[in-house]
Design an enzyme around this catalytic site. Structure first.
Site, mmCIF file in Angstrom:
data_model
loop_
_atom_site.group_PDB
_atom_site.id
_atom_site.type_symbol
_atom_site.label_atom_id
_atom_site.label_comp_id
_atom_site.label_asym_id
_atom_site.label_seq_id
_atom_site.Cartn_x
_atom_site.Cartn_y
_atom_site.Cartn_z
ATOM 1 N N ASN A 19 0.855 -1.047 -0.079
ATOM 2 C CA ASN A 19 0.073 -0.103 0.035
ATOM 3 C C ASN A 19 0.789 1.164 -0.098
ATOM 4 O O ASN A 19 2.136 1.198 -0.296
ATOM 5 C CB ASN A 19 -1.073 0.022 1.313
ATOM 6 C CG ASN A 19 -0.411 -0.042 2.628
ATOM 7 O OD1 ASN A 19 0.720 0.597 2.625
ATOM 8 N ND2 ASN A 19 -0.876 -0.709 3.602
ATOM 9 N N LYS A 183 -6.234 1.123 -2.911
ATOM 10 C CA LYS A 183 -5.519 2.095 -2.137
ATOM 11 C C LYS A 183 -5.094 3.370 -2.970
ATOM 12 O O LYS A 183 -5.403 3.478 -4.311
ATOM 13 C CB LYS A 183 -4.205 1.080 -2.119
ATOM 14 C CG LYS A 183 -4.118 0.057 -1.310
ATOM 15 C CD LYS A 183 -4.597 0.520 -0.019
ATOM 16 C CE LYS A 183 -4.897 -0.808 0.950
ATOM 17 N NZ LYS A 183 -5.123 -0.733 2.429
ATOM 18 N N ASP A 212 -8.251 4.175 0.351
ATOM 19 C CA ASP A 212 -7.647 3.927 1.502
ATOM 20 C C ASP A 212 -6.008 4.620 1.565
ATOM 21 O O ASP A 212 -5.508 4.024 0.531
ATOM 22 C CB ASP A 212 -7.362 2.528 1.983
ATOM 23 C CG ASP A 212 -6.986 2.252 3.456
ATOM 24 O OD1 ASP A 212 -6.520 3.188 4.004
ATOM 25 O OD2 ASP A 212 -6.852 1.032 3.685
ATOM 26 N N GLU A 238 -10.336 6.649 3.588
ATOM 27 C CA GLU A 238 -9.827 6.142 4.670
ATOM 28 C C GLU A 238 -8.490 6.369 5.019
ATOM 29 O O GLU A 238 -7.568 6.445 4.579
ATOM 30 C CB GLU A 238 -9.996 4.551 4.424
ATOM 31 C CG GLU A 238 -9.462 3.478 5.838
ATOM 32 C CD GLU A 238 -9.598 2.131 5.252
ATOM 33 O OE1 GLU A 238 -10.815 1.866 4.654
ATOM 34 O OE2 GLU A 238 -8.876 1.235 5.707
ATOM 35 N N GLU A 264 -8.334 1.480 12.553
ATOM 36 C CA GLU A 264 -7.907 0.209 12.621
ATOM 37 C C GLU A 264 -6.652 0.286 13.349
ATOM 38 O O GLU A 264 -6.133 -0.955 13.524
ATOM 39 C CB GLU A 264 -7.823 -0.292 10.936
ATOM 40 C CG GLU A 264 -6.659 0.315 10.136
ATOM 41 C CD GLU A 264 -6.222 -0.352 8.937
ATOM 42 O OE1 GLU A 264 -7.051 0.023 7.983
ATOM 43 O OE2 GLU A 264 -5.445 -0.795 8.581
ATOM 44 N N HIS A 321 -11.458 -3.541 10.466
ATOM 45 C CA HIS A 321 -10.349 -4.117 9.454
ATOM 46 C C HIS A 321 -10.262 -5.486 9.462
ATOM 47 O O HIS A 321 -10.450 -6.083 10.385
ATOM 48 C CB HIS A 321 -9.089 -3.311 10.008
ATOM 49 C CG HIS A 321 -7.909 -3.691 9.583
ATOM 50 N ND1 HIS A 321 -7.376 -4.677 10.170
ATOM 51 C CD2 HIS A 321 -7.144 -3.630 8.407
ATOM 52 C CE1 HIS A 321 -6.218 -5.078 9.795
ATOM 53 N NE2 HIS A 321 -6.280 -4.394 8.566
ATOM 54 N N TYR A 342 -10.654 -9.964 1.310
ATOM 55 C CA TYR A 342 -9.389 -9.771 0.597
ATOM 56 C C TYR A 342 -9.536 -10.987 -0.804
ATOM 57 O O TYR A 342 -8.420 -11.920 -0.146
ATOM 58 C CB TYR A 342 -8.168 -9.751 1.297
ATOM 59 C CG TYR A 342 -8.035 -8.785 2.114
ATOM 60 C CD1 TYR A 342 -7.468 -7.411 1.689
ATOM 61 C CD2 TYR A 342 -8.434 -8.627 3.487
ATOM 62 C CE1 TYR A 342 -7.389 -6.192 2.413
ATOM 63 C CE2 TYR A 342 -8.270 -7.617 4.080
ATOM 64 C CZ TYR A 342 -7.658 -6.326 3.746
ATOM 65 O OH TYR A 342 -7.725 -5.280 4.565
HETATM 66 MG MG MG Z 1 -7.060 0.385 5.921
#
Ligand code: MG
Length: 397
Positions: A19, A183, A212, A238, A264, A321, A342
């Protein structure tokens, strides 16, 4: 009933995704088994869980501090009032003996792995799925229900392109997902906006796409992204800034009308209380993502929920999360807003088992006892290795 053995193994996550802040290539997860002297179908009843994904395994804290405390405790001191199951709060207090308050870091994940294994164990002792057991324990409706789910992905890959991103989300849609998260912050704003455009061609509507930043931005960047994202009507934005920079979050909430999601990386009820006190979150708009697997387990998560509800947030604003089986049961059992998944990423822990159905953006947990981790094919070899010879009932950590 007593715990005769606690086993732990650190399992590497598969894959090379990243990320905006971290690569997951070095990440590990602590898989824990609480083996008891109770037997079902000729085998010891065993509670299994893990700390959450996207962090690190906690072998050192577990083996040097927490497992010895648990095995040294008077077995009766760990029992629930029914005297046939374990009391998760007592187990948590036992593994946390001599730990000072505050400083909620890696030990919160270590304690969570053990505490969550207690929930798996208790559900198996009651011969019911964990979501039903959790619902009863927390006074929630016990009707199994499909849970809203979104596919989280859209990471940055070594050879990345908007075509690859679109194909990835198309693949999730083919699996039954209708909402997505990708992301941002790992590229420049222009490039991220191209990625978001590509994702919107699959999501069809900003209300079905979240982004995010993984805490990457300073205030100026967070506001700049907020202004660029605002016209898109995204589902949420996020972790724009550092998870503990409540002032940044507050300033963004003043400037950005869309939903902000965070939490998270807060691992305790006290931190969650401070978040709703000081981070400017709007009770009917924003999203809270605290994760029991990172924060001492379900006992502490229940305390977090109490703080949130006291501050006017409905539990339907909670999307923990961690897209995996444990949190699916937690979300279903506690009637939270939904969970993430995921698919194809973060194996062997990410995603669900074939006993769970994903359809029209909803996921239904299976009805096997406990969290059903034994039914997740990718986890099977690791569980077999962890539990090998468990019937001998040796005491070891
Ligand atoms: Mg996150």
């Amino acid at each position: 009933m007593r715990i005769v053995e606690v086993r732990e193994v650190s399992v590497p996550l598969e894959g090379t995704v990243a990320n905006a802040v971290v690569s997951f290539a070095e990440h590990t997860v602590s898989l824990v088994a609480l083996i008891t002297d109770r037997k079902q179908r000729g085998k010891p009843v065993t509670g299994i869980a893990f700390n959450s994904i996207g962090r690190f395994g906690q072998s050192g804290i577990l083996r040097e501090r927490m497992i010895p405390r648990l095995l040294a405790a008077d077995p009766d001191s760990l029992l629930a009032a029914d005297a046939i199951s374990l009391d998760p709060a007592r187990v948590l207090a036992t593994v946390m003996r001599n730990e000072k308050p505050g400083g909620h870091g890696d030990r919160a994940g270590a304690a969570a792995a053990i505490e969550l294994a207690v929930w798996d164990l208790n559900a198996k002792l009651a011969d019911e799925p964990a979501h039903a057991h959790i619902a009863r324990a927390f006074g929630q409706p016990q009707t199994p229900r499909p849970v809203p789910v979104y596919a989280a992905g859209g990471y940055y890959y070594p050879d990345d392109s908007v075509e690859r991103l679109r194909d990835e989300l198309d693949g999730y849609r083919a699996l039954g997902f209708e909402a997505f998260k990708i992301k941002i912050g790992g590229a420049l704003l222009d490039e991220d906006l191209r990625r978001i455009d590509a994702a919107l061609t699959v999501a069809g509507d900003g209300a079905r796409l979240a982004v995010d930043a993984n805490g990457r931005f300073d205030l100026e960047q967070a506001l700049a992204y907020g202004q660029a994202l605002a016209p898109l009507g995204l589902r949420w934005y996020e972790e724009p800034g550092d998870p503990l920079d409540f002032e940044l979050n507050r300033a963004l909430c003043v400037d950005y009308d869309g939903a902000v999601a965070t939490g998270e990386n807060l691992f305790s009820a006290a931190d969650a209380r401070n978040l709703v006190r000081y981070a400017g979150l709007r009770a009917h708009r924003d999203v809270l993502q605290m994760d029991p697997g990172l924060s001492y387990g379900l006992t502490e998560y229940g305390r977090m929920l109490a703080h949130l509800e006291a501050a006017g947030f409905h539990r339907s604003r909670c999307f923990p999360h961690g897209g995996h089986l444990i949190n699916l049961h937690v979300v279903a059992g506690l009637s939270l807003g939904g969970c993430e998944a995921y698919p194809g990423v973060f194996q062997p822990f990410g995603g669900y088992s074939p006993r769970c159905t994903v359809e029209a953006g909803m996921v239904t947990p299976g009805d096997e006892p406990g969290f059903g981790l034994e039914w997740k094919e990718e986890l099977r070899p690791h569980l077999d290795g962890l539990l090998q010879g468990a019937t001998r009932g040796r005491v070891r950590s």
